[in-house]
Design a protein around this motif. Structure first.
Motif, PDB file in Angstrom:
ATOM      1  N   GLY A 111      90.303 -28.338  30.297  1.00  0.00           N
ATOM      2  CA  GLY A 111      89.771 -29.582  29.781  1.00  0.00           C
ATOM      3  C   GLY A 111      89.043 -29.405  28.460  1.00  0.00           C
ATOM      4  O   GLY A 111      88.881 -28.282  27.951  1.00  0.00           O
ATOM      5  N   LEU A 112      88.619 -30.519  27.896  1.00  0.00           N
ATOM      6  CA  LEU A 112      87.901 -30.499  26.625  1.00  0.00           C
ATOM      7  C   LEU A 112      86.661 -29.630  26.703  1.00  0.00           C
ATOM      8  O   LEU A 112      86.367 -28.866  25.774  1.00  0.00           O
ATOM      9  CB  LEU A 112      87.525 -31.923  26.211  1.00  0.00           C
ATOM     10  CG  LEU A 112      86.721 -32.055  24.911  1.00  0.00           C
ATOM     11  CD1 LEU A 112      87.172 -33.266  24.112  1.00  0.00           C
ATOM     12  CD2 LEU A 112      85.222 -32.162  25.162  1.00  0.00           C
ATOM     13  N   ASN A 113      85.906 -29.726  27.799  1.00  0.00           N
ATOM     14  CA  ASN A 113      84.681 -28.932  27.904  1.00  0.00           C
ATOM     15  C   ASN A 113      84.960 -27.439  27.897  1.00  0.00           C
ATOM     16  O   ASN A 113      84.186 -26.657  27.323  1.00  0.00           O
ATOM     17  CB  ASN A 113      83.913 -29.308  29.176  1.00  0.00           C
ATOM     18  CG  ASN A 113      83.253 -30.660  29.066  1.00  0.00           C
ATOM     19  OD1 ASN A 113      83.127 -31.213  27.990  1.00  0.00           O
ATOM     20  ND2 ASN A 113      82.857 -31.213  30.205  1.00  0.00           N
ATOM     21  N   VAL A 114      86.041 -27.018  28.553  1.00  0.00           N
ATOM     22  CA  VAL A 114      86.395 -25.598  28.579  1.00  0.00           C
ATOM     23  C   VAL A 114      86.661 -25.104  27.159  1.00  0.00           C
ATOM     24  O   VAL A 114      86.162 -24.053  26.736  1.00  0.00           O
ATOM     25  CB  VAL A 114      87.614 -25.355  29.487  1.00  0.00           C
ATOM     26  CG1 VAL A 114      88.045 -23.897  29.427  1.00  0.00           C
ATOM     27  CG2 VAL A 114      87.289 -25.750  30.921  1.00  0.00           C
ATOM     28  N   ASP A 115      87.443 -25.896  26.397  1.00  0.00           N
ATOM     29  CA  ASP A 115      87.760 -25.510  25.021  1.00  0.00           C
ATOM     30  C   ASP A 115      86.512 -25.526  24.138  1.00  0.00           C
ATOM     31  O   ASP A 115      86.303 -24.620  23.319  1.00  0.00           O
ATOM     32  CB  ASP A 115      88.807 -26.459  24.438  1.00  0.00           C
ATOM     33  CG  ASP A 115      90.178 -26.284  25.070  1.00  0.00           C
ATOM     34  OD1 ASP A 115      90.342 -25.360  25.895  1.00  0.00           O
ATOM     35  OD2 ASP A 115      91.079 -27.089  24.748  1.00  0.00           O
ATOM     36  N   LEU A 116      85.697 -26.576  24.292  1.00  0.00           N
ATOM     37  CA  LEU A 116      84.533 -26.717  23.424  1.00  0.00           C
ATOM     38  C   LEU A 116      83.475 -25.655  23.723  1.00  0.00           C
ATOM     39  O   LEU A 116      82.885 -25.066  22.806  1.00  0.00           O
ATOM     40  CB  LEU A 116      83.949 -28.124  23.563  1.00  0.00           C
ATOM     41  CG  LEU A 116      82.802 -28.498  22.618  1.00  0.00           C
ATOM     42  CD1 LEU A 116      83.127 -28.151  21.171  1.00  0.00           C
ATOM     43  CD2 LEU A 116      82.484 -29.987  22.740  1.00  0.00           C
ATOM     44  N   PHE A 117      83.240 -25.382  25.004  1.00  0.00           N
ATOM     45  CA  PHE A 117      82.252 -24.351  25.325  1.00  0.00           C
ATOM     46  C   PHE A 117      82.748 -22.951  24.967  1.00  0.00           C
ATOM     47  O   PHE A 117      81.938 -22.053  24.700  1.00  0.00           O
ATOM     48  CB  PHE A 117      81.823 -24.440  26.786  1.00  0.00           C
ATOM     49  CG  PHE A 117      80.618 -25.311  26.981  1.00  0.00           C
ATOM     50  CD1 PHE A 117      79.339 -24.809  26.818  1.00  0.00           C
ATOM     51  CD2 PHE A 117      80.763 -26.648  27.283  1.00  0.00           C
ATOM     52  CE1 PHE A 117      78.221 -25.613  26.960  1.00  0.00           C
ATOM     53  CE2 PHE A 117      79.656 -27.472  27.433  1.00  0.00           C
ATOM     54  CZ  PHE A 117      78.379 -26.951  27.267  1.00  0.00           C
TER      55      PHE A 117
ATOM     56  N   LEU B  17      85.923 -29.572  16.379  1.00  0.00           N
ATOM     57  CA  LEU B  17      85.659 -30.637  17.348  1.00  0.00           C
ATOM     58  C   LEU B  17      86.752 -31.699  17.308  1.00  0.00           C
ATOM     59  O   LEU B  17      87.260 -32.122  18.357  1.00  0.00           O
ATOM     60  CB  LEU B  17      84.289 -31.266  17.099  1.00  0.00           C
ATOM     61  CG  LEU B  17      83.914 -32.432  18.030  1.00  0.00           C
ATOM     62  CD1 LEU B  17      83.907 -31.993  19.490  1.00  0.00           C
ATOM     63  CD2 LEU B  17      82.544 -33.014  17.658  1.00  0.00           C
ATOM     64  N   SER B  18      87.123 -32.134  16.122  1.00  0.00           N
ATOM     65  CA  SER B  18      88.160 -33.172  16.026  1.00  0.00           C
ATOM     66  C   SER B  18      89.503 -32.656  16.544  1.00  0.00           C
ATOM     67  O   SER B  18      90.269 -33.398  17.170  1.00  0.00           O
ATOM     68  CB  SER B  18      88.304 -33.662  14.579  1.00  0.00           C
ATOM     69  OG  SER B  18      88.729 -32.623  13.721  1.00  0.00           O
ATOM     70  N   THR B  19      89.800 -31.379  16.332  1.00  0.00           N
ATOM     71  CA  THR B  19      91.040 -30.795  16.844  1.00  0.00           C
ATOM     72  C   THR B  19      91.063 -30.810  18.369  1.00  0.00           C
ATOM     73  O   THR B  19      92.078 -31.156  18.994  1.00  0.00           O
ATOM     74  CB  THR B  19      91.196 -29.347  16.346  1.00  0.00           C
ATOM     75  OG1 THR B  19      91.287 -29.351  14.920  1.00  0.00           O
ATOM     76  CG2 THR B  19      92.438 -28.694  16.931  1.00  0.00           C
ATOM     77  N   ILE B  20      89.927 -30.471  18.973  1.00  0.00           N
ATOM     78  CA  ILE B  20      89.830 -30.474  20.441  1.00  0.00           C
ATOM     79  C   ILE B  20      89.907 -31.901  20.980  1.00  0.00           C
ATOM     80  O   ILE B  20      90.562 -32.157  21.999  1.00  0.00           O
ATOM     81  CB  ILE B  20      88.524 -29.777  20.883  1.00  0.00           C
ATOM     82  CG1 ILE B  20      88.589 -28.283  20.549  1.00  0.00           C
ATOM     83  CG2 ILE B  20      88.286 -29.966  22.376  1.00  0.00           C
ATOM     84  CD1 ILE B  20      87.268 -27.553  20.732  1.00  0.00           C
ATOM     85  N   GLN B  21      89.265 -32.860  20.307  1.00  0.00           N
ATOM     86  CA  GLN B  21      89.340 -34.264  20.730  1.00  0.00           C
ATOM     87  C   GLN B  21      90.784 -34.763  20.690  1.00  0.00           C
ATOM     88  O   GLN B  21      91.257 -35.412  21.638  1.00  0.00           O
ATOM     89  CB  GLN B  21      88.465 -35.133  19.835  1.00  0.00           C
ATOM     90  CG  GLN B  21      86.972 -34.945  20.040  1.00  0.00           C
ATOM     91  CD  GLN B  21      86.157 -35.730  19.026  1.00  0.00           C
ATOM     92  OE1 GLN B  21      86.654 -36.091  17.961  1.00  0.00           O
ATOM     93  NE2 GLN B  21      84.899 -35.984  19.347  1.00  0.00           N
ATOM     94  N   LYS B  22      91.491 -34.466  19.618  1.00  0.00           N
ATOM     95  CA  LYS B  22      92.881 -34.914  19.484  1.00  0.00           C
ATOM     96  C   LYS B  22      93.759 -34.298  20.572  1.00  0.00           C
ATOM     97  O   LYS B  22      94.677 -34.948  21.086  1.00  0.00           O
ATOM     98  CB  LYS B  22      93.422 -34.542  18.105  1.00  0.00           C
ATOM     99  CG  LYS B  22      92.863 -35.379  16.968  1.00  0.00           C
ATOM    100  CD  LYS B  22      93.382 -34.874  15.628  1.00  0.00           C
ATOM    101  CE  LYS B  22      92.758 -35.626  14.463  1.00  0.00           C
ATOM    102  NZ  LYS B  22      93.191 -35.067  13.155  1.00  0.00           N
TER     103      LYS B  22
END
Length: 275
Positions: free
Chosen positions: A59-65, A252-257
């Motif tokens: 998920g997004l959190n896994v990638d962002l963290f 951040l924008s790459t992960i959101q997309k």
């Protein structure tokens, strides 16, 4: 003389406590750095932020963290539990902060320190595909609607329901996956969740679920909660700095997309004055 000695001792004791408090203010970040591990609490039933796919936490959190960990020079250790246990777990020290994420509200800012927003959290509704009885948010009046237990989305849909011709019948679920299952089975007519969450669900299962537009909630944002205690201040400062770097260079924008299909224009750090 004895009085003067006692006063001197008392002053020395107070200064010692103050110095100890200052040292403790650095303890959590120091401990995280020393251990090389940041413990992060979350649930894994909140796609696309945290969920299980083929037995793997993604998920997004896994990638962002993962990016936050790189910025801090530490590994991420995930602690998973139901959402209604996440905040108590944070307050009892089971982990260093929460991924969640959580909707940033004034009430929550009384208890927690939030990072800058990482995505929009405006609440919308998901319905069963082909249900023509609900074409707009107001059509849920007097009907059973599900949402997550102890979530801001539940609070907002109840508040919205109270403005309609008939209040909704709110049903609480330990996880949103359970709410979606009941929606598919016809036990509720809609599920209230953040716009990005249900947009993802509708995109993944268009034969079963459909997004009701526009969102009914007030414009809100997701952030990561941590403890407001002085000893956590340096850790939260470091995470804020990491997020600022991740946002500035486009990660951040790459992960959101990747997870939403779009990027969100999120503001800087929020306080009570601009919520």
């Amino acid at each position: 003389m004895k009085f003067k000695t006692l006063m001197t001792s008392a002053m020395a004791g107070l200064m010692g406590l103050a110095m100890l408090g200052a040292a403790q203010a650095e303890d959590i970040l120091d401990k995280v750095k020393a251990a090389g591990v940041l413990k992060v609490g979350t649930e894994t039933a909140f796609a696309p932020f945290d969920f299980i796919d083929a037995g793997e936490h993604v998920g997004l959190n896994v990638d962002l963290f993962a990016e936050i960990g790189k910025e801090l020079g530490v590994k991420i250790e995930w602690v998973t539990l139901p959402w209604d246990g996440v905040f108590p777990g944070l307050e009892s020290g089971k982990f260093d902060m929460v991924a969640g994420p959580a909707t940033i509200t004034n009430a929550r800012m009384e208890r927690f320190r939030f990072t800058a927003p990482i995505a929009e959290a405006t609440v919308a509704l998901l319905k069963k595909t082909g249900d023509d009885s609900i074409t707009k948010p107001e059509d849920i009046a007097g009907k059973p609607v599900g949402s997550g237990k102890a979530t801001a989305q539940l609070a907002q849909v109840i508040e919205f329901g109270n403005t309609l011709s008939s209040p909704i019948e709110a049903k609480e679920y330990v996880s949103f996956n359970e709410a979606y299952a009941d929606l598919a089975a016809g036990r509720v007519v809609a599920v209230a969740n953040s716009f990005p969450n249900i947009a993802y669900v509708a995109q993944q299962r268009p034969e079963t679920f459909q997004l009701i537009e526009p969102p009914f909630g007030v414009k809100t944002y997701f952030g990561f909660p941590g403890r407001p205690d002085p000893e956590y201040a340096t850790l939260m400062d470091a995470i804020d700095a990491a997020l600022a770097a991740i946002k500035a260079d486009g990660r951040l924008s790459t992960i959101q997309k990747k997870w939403f299909g779009v990027e969100f224009d999120t503001p800087g750090k929020l306080d009570k004055a601009n919520i």
